[in-house]
Design a protein around this motif. Structure first.
Motif, short mmCIF file in Angstrom:
data_model
loop_
_atom_site.label_atom_id
_atom_site.label_comp_id
_atom_site.label_asym_id
_atom_site.label_seq_id
_atom_site.Cartn_x
_atom_site.Cartn_y
_atom_site.Cartn_z
N VAL A 94 83.21 92.80 52.49
CA VAL A 94 81.81 93.21 52.68
C VAL A 94 80.90 91.99 52.62
O VAL A 94 80.01 91.82 53.46
N PHE A 95 81.12 91.12 51.63
CA PHE A 95 80.30 89.92 51.54
C PHE A 95 80.48 89.04 52.78
O PHE A 95 79.52 88.48 53.30
N VAL A 96 81.71 88.92 53.27
CA VAL A 96 81.96 88.09 54.45
C VAL A 96 81.28 88.70 55.68
O VAL A 96 80.65 87.99 56.46
N LEU A 123 91.58 83.08 56.25
CA LEU A 123 92.02 83.91 57.37
C LEU A 123 91.04 85.06 57.60
O LEU A 123 90.67 85.37 58.74
N ILE A 124 90.60 85.68 56.52
CA ILE A 124 89.62 86.76 56.62
C ILE A 124 88.32 86.23 57.20
O ILE A 124 87.73 86.83 58.10
N GLN A 125 87.88 85.08 56.69
CA GLN A 125 86.65 84.46 57.19
C GLN A 125 86.74 84.19 58.70
O GLN A 125 85.83 84.52 59.45
N ALA A 126 87.84 83.59 59.12
CA ALA A 126 88.01 83.24 60.53
C ALA A 126 88.07 84.49 61.40
O ALA A 126 87.47 84.53 62.49
N SER A 127 88.77 85.51 60.94
CA SER A 127 88.90 86.73 61.72
C SER A 127 87.55 87.44 61.88
O SER A 127 87.19 87.88 62.97
N ALA A 129 84.56 86.06 61.54
CA ALA A 129 83.66 85.21 62.33
C ALA A 129 83.94 85.37 63.82
O ALA A 129 83.03 85.39 64.65
N GLU A 130 85.21 85.51 64.17
CA GLU A 130 85.59 85.69 65.57
C GLU A 130 85.11 87.03 66.11
O GLU A 130 84.61 87.12 67.23
N ARG A 131 85.24 88.08 65.31
CA ARG A 131 84.81 89.41 65.75
C ARG A 131 83.30 89.56 65.76
O ARG A 131 82.75 90.30 66.56
N ALA A 132 82.63 88.87 64.82
CA ALA A 132 81.18 89.02 64.71
C ALA A 132 80.43 88.14 65.70
O ALA A 132 79.25 88.35 65.93
N ALA A 133 81.11 87.18 66.29
CA ALA A 133 80.45 86.28 67.25
C ALA A 133 80.03 87.08 68.48
O ALA A 133 80.73 87.99 68.92
#
Length: 142
Positions: A94-96, A123-127, A129-133
């Protein structure tokens, strides 16, 4: 000052103290340990995906008055997960989703205390960030 005559030194090398000979020890040749790539199970990925809908407010415990008002007006709050490991994962996700890399230190410490690794956190951060871009539209500028 007293000194010994040079002739006092032993001339025979056998009488000098010999250092111990190095002992050869066989070392098993093995490939260097390569760290396994960070992974999450399908259940854990589903928790990360579900956290996209939750807000930061869902992480706070409501006070008595707020809980009474929510019951009165029928406001639904997401339930905590029964599994503490998955709840910690949900909180971090949720925070990410909401704040990117601004995850509180206490949440990250709880994440690591539950057995997750920093590689899994990245890994969670990268995933996310990729989906939210924002997605690029194809065919634009024809």
């Amino acid at each position: 000052m007293a000194s010994l005559p040079v002739s006092a030194w032993p001339t025979d090398l056998d009488t000098l103290a010999q250092p111990p000979r190095p002992r050869l020890v066989a070392v098993e040749a093995s490939a260097p340990a390569i760290a396994a790539p960070a992974r999450l199970s399908a259940l854990e990925w589903s928790i990360v995906a579900l956290a996209e809908r939750d807000t930061i407010a869902s992480l706070r415990e409501p006070g008595r008055i707020v809980a009474a008002l929510e019951n009165l007006f029928g406001v639904h709050r997401p339930n905590k997960l029964a599994n503490s490991r998955l709840e910690v994962l949900r909180r971090v996700a949720v925070f990410v989703w909401r704040q990117g890399w601004k995850v509180p230190k206490s949440e990250l410490e709880a994440f690591l205390a539950e057995g997750f690794t920093l590689d899994q956190y990245e890994l969670i951060q990268a995933s996310i960030a990729e989906r939210a871009a924002p997605t690029r539209r194809r065919g634009r500028g024809r």
